[in-house]
Design a protein around this motif. Sequence first.
Motif, mmCIF file in Angstrom:
data_model
loop_
_atom_site.group_PDB
_atom_site.id
_atom_site.type_symbol
_atom_site.label_atom_id
_atom_site.label_comp_id
_atom_site.label_asym_id
_atom_site.label_seq_id
_atom_site.Cartn_x
_atom_site.Cartn_y
_atom_site.Cartn_z
ATOM 1 N N SER A 138 142.808 -20.799 -54.343
ATOM 2 C CA SER A 138 141.373 -20.537 -54.229
ATOM 3 C C SER A 138 140.889 -19.841 -55.494
ATOM 4 O O SER A 138 141.331 -18.722 -55.810
ATOM 5 C CB SER A 138 141.090 -19.662 -53.006
ATOM 6 O OG SER A 138 139.727 -19.321 -52.942
ATOM 7 N N ASN B 215 122.007 -24.379 -54.437
ATOM 8 C CA ASN B 215 122.528 -25.702 -54.090
ATOM 9 C C ASN B 215 122.916 -26.479 -55.345
ATOM 10 O O ASN B 215 123.988 -27.101 -55.398
ATOM 11 C CB ASN B 215 121.472 -26.467 -53.291
ATOM 12 C CG ASN B 215 121.963 -27.837 -52.865
ATOM 13 O OD1 ASN B 215 122.939 -27.966 -52.133
ATOM 14 N ND2 ASN B 215 121.285 -28.877 -53.336
ATOM 15 N N LEU C 167 126.125 -24.971 -56.826
ATOM 16 C CA LEU C 167 127.325 -25.352 -56.072
ATOM 17 C C LEU C 167 127.741 -26.782 -56.395
ATOM 18 O O LEU C 167 128.943 -27.093 -56.460
ATOM 19 C CB LEU C 167 127.064 -25.204 -54.571
ATOM 20 C CG LEU C 167 126.901 -23.759 -54.062
ATOM 21 C CD1 LEU C 167 126.579 -23.756 -52.575
ATOM 22 C CD2 LEU C 167 128.150 -22.944 -54.338
ATOM 23 N N GLN C 168 126.779 -27.661 -56.621
ATOM 24 C CA GLN C 168 127.119 -29.033 -56.994
ATOM 25 C C GLN C 168 127.806 -29.086 -58.353
ATOM 26 O O GLN C 168 128.752 -29.864 -58.563
ATOM 27 C CB GLN C 168 125.851 -29.889 -57.003
ATOM 28 C CG GLN C 168 125.269 -30.149 -55.628
ATOM 29 C CD GLN C 168 124.040 -31.036 -55.679
ATOM 30 O OE1 GLN C 168 123.737 -31.637 -56.714
ATOM 31 N NE2 GLN C 168 123.318 -31.120 -54.569
ATOM 32 N N VAL D 65 129.624 -26.650 -59.681
ATOM 33 C CA VAL D 65 130.967 -26.087 -59.478
ATOM 34 C C VAL D 65 131.880 -27.114 -58.820
ATOM 35 O O VAL D 65 133.050 -27.285 -59.215
ATOM 36 C CB VAL D 65 130.878 -24.801 -58.634
ATOM 37 C CG1 VAL D 65 132.278 -24.311 -58.267
ATOM 38 C CG2 VAL D 65 130.121 -23.715 -59.385
ATOM 39 N N GLN D 66 131.387 -27.843 -57.832
ATOM 40 C CA GLN D 66 132.195 -28.857 -57.159
ATOM 41 C C GLN D 66 132.568 -29.983 -58.112
ATOM 42 O O GLN D 66 133.686 -30.520 -58.043
ATOM 43 C CB GLN D 66 131.442 -29.390 -55.945
ATOM 44 C CG GLN D 66 131.317 -28.387 -54.803
ATOM 45 C CD GLN D 66 130.357 -28.854 -53.721
ATOM 46 O OE1 GLN D 66 129.776 -29.933 -53.812
ATOM 47 N NE2 GLN D 66 130.195 -28.035 -52.687
ATOM 48 N N ARG D 67 131.648 -30.342 -58.992
ATOM 49 C CA ARG D 67 131.961 -31.380 -59.974
ATOM 50 C C ARG D 67 133.065 -30.911 -60.929
ATOM 51 O O ARG D 67 133.958 -31.682 -61.285
ATOM 52 C CB ARG D 67 130.696 -31.760 -60.752
ATOM 53 C CG ARG D 67 130.919 -32.953 -61.673
ATOM 54 C CD ARG D 67 129.610 -33.574 -62.129
ATOM 55 N NE ARG D 67 128.879 -32.695 -63.026
ATOM 56 C CZ ARG D 67 127.733 -32.103 -62.717
ATOM 57 N NH1 ARG D 67 127.214 -32.273 -61.502
ATOM 58 N NH2 ARG D 67 127.111 -31.329 -63.585
ATOM 59 N N GLN D 68 133.008 -29.656 -61.346
ATOM 60 C CA GLN D 68 134.050 -29.099 -62.196
ATOM 61 C C GLN D 68 135.399 -29.095 -61.475
ATOM 62 O O GLN D 68 136.440 -29.419 -62.065
ATOM 63 C CB GLN D 68 133.673 -27.676 -62.613
ATOM 64 C CG GLN D 68 134.734 -26.951 -63.433
ATOM 65 C CD GLN D 68 134.908 -27.573 -64.805
ATOM 66 O OE1 GLN D 68 133.936 -27.925 -65.465
ATOM 67 N NE2 GLN D 68 136.164 -27.740 -65.228
ATOM 68 N N GLU D 69 135.384 -28.774 -60.195
ATOM 69 C CA GLU D 69 136.619 -28.736 -59.411
ATOM 70 C C GLU D 69 137.219 -30.138 -59.294
ATOM 71 O O GLU D 69 138.447 -30.314 -59.431
ATOM 72 C CB GLU D 69 136.338 -28.162 -58.030
ATOM 73 C CG GLU D 69 137.581 -28.044 -57.154
ATOM 74 C CD GLU D 69 137.249 -27.523 -55.770
ATOM 75 O OE1 GLU D 69 136.048 -27.497 -55.434
ATOM 76 O OE2 GLU D 69 138.174 -27.180 -55.019
ATOM 77 N N ARG D 70 136.382 -31.135 -59.063
ATOM 78 C CA ARG D 70 136.902 -32.506 -58.938
ATOM 79 C C ARG D 70 137.520 -32.986 -60.242
ATOM 80 O O ARG D 70 138.492 -33.743 -60.244
ATOM 81 C CB ARG D 70 135.774 -33.449 -58.502
ATOM 82 C CG ARG D 70 135.343 -33.278 -57.062
ATOM 83 C CD ARG D 70 134.497 -34.456 -56.605
ATOM 84 N NE ARG D 70 133.291 -34.607 -57.393
ATOM 85 C CZ ARG D 70 132.120 -34.039 -57.083
ATOM 86 N NH1 ARG D 70 132.032 -33.276 -56.002
ATOM 87 N NH2 ARG D 70 131.065 -34.239 -57.844
ATOM 88 N N GLY E 66 142.993 -34.692 -54.560
ATOM 89 C CA GLY E 66 141.872 -34.132 -53.826
ATOM 90 C C GLY E 66 141.796 -34.691 -52.417
ATOM 91 O O GLY E 66 142.474 -35.661 -52.069
ATOM 92 N N VAL F 17 136.430 -37.509 -50.294
ATOM 93 C CA VAL F 17 135.209 -37.319 -51.078
ATOM 94 C C VAL F 17 134.097 -38.131 -50.424
ATOM 95 O O VAL F 17 134.193 -39.367 -50.374
ATOM 96 C CB VAL F 17 135.394 -37.768 -52.540
ATOM 97 C CG1 VAL F 17 134.106 -37.589 -53.313
ATOM 98 C CG2 VAL F 17 136.527 -36.991 -53.190
#
Length: 367
Positions: free
Chosen positions: A114, A134, A137-138, A140-145, A155, A158
């Motif tokens: 985490s 919002n 967060l999108q 950050v999620q793109r960076q994580e993917r 992953g 999706v």
Amino acid sequence: MGIALFGLLRKELVQFFRDRLILTLILWLYTIEVVICAVALSFDVSHLPLAVVDEDRSALSRSLIQKFAVSETFDLKFQETRVATATDLLEKGDATMVLVVPAGFEGALLAGKSAQLQLLQDGTNSNIAANAVNDALQIVQRQEREALPAAGKKGGAVPLIRIWYNPDLTTSGFIVLSMIALAGMMVGVIHPAASIVREKERGTIEQLLVTPISTLELFLAKVTPTLIMGVLSIFPSLVIVRVFDVPLQGSLLLFLVLTAIFLLSAIALGVLIAAYSRTLQQALLLSFFGLFPLMFLSGSLTPVEAMPAFLQSLSLLSPLRYYMDITVGIFLKGAGLSVLWDEALAMLAIGVTLFLVSLWVFRRRVQ
């Protein structure tokens, strides 16, 4: 009735179209004010000043910050070394959001653990804050993917999201359509109320009643110009709709017909106000007294589903609620009468009822 009514209609139409101030105000409501409201009331967020504190100083943290910097939502204004300095910017209003990347962010993410980030958001404007969080967060999620495949991790599921009717999730189209509907309501209520009360103040309405015309003919002559002008005003509004790239997916003819039905309700309310008003000032105050609840209950500012149950039931009496559904349905969804028949029928029932009641009250109060 034919000759007398034709003469009255001709007189009212000539008087209406000679009033340049009224014509200018109506054109303003349907065009310039729609533009102003669409720009000023847009809930789309862009170019929010962002402050960043990068305590990790890694390749992934720099990549994440770069994604924030190139987004349309945020403008990277400040890069600080201390969280306290960044929060001072938030307190002063120089920054809207602070992104804090803690030490160990890259290592935790690549290890599949985490990885925590801190987002500090100015919540004084809740709509802007919610949209900004919002969007953040999108990112950050793109960076994580992107980071997971680089670390050799697999992953999870999706979701593939497809948004219909408004794929860019912009609010300008809905606001433009809302302002056009509100303009129709305002003109439909205020103009006939002001026109009839002005005749009362001048004493000319008594002169008309001693002529060989009926109260019904006088009533129809007073409401017809507003109905015609309300329908014609849709055409300059279509230019504004085009400017904001709002599509017209459905039938323009159906929209004009249903607009005329909606205007019956608005005009009937205006006549009711005029029947109980003795001065123009009273008529205007009563008009706004009735307009604001109708606007708030229409779903143009707040979704009807988000209202308390009592107000949801009360909104069923507002013709503007059904007209909003019809306008959005025709323009954005391409809906036809087979889909909108229940809204059209409810709006027609309210319009005819109000029209008959206003005619009855007008006969009793004017004679």
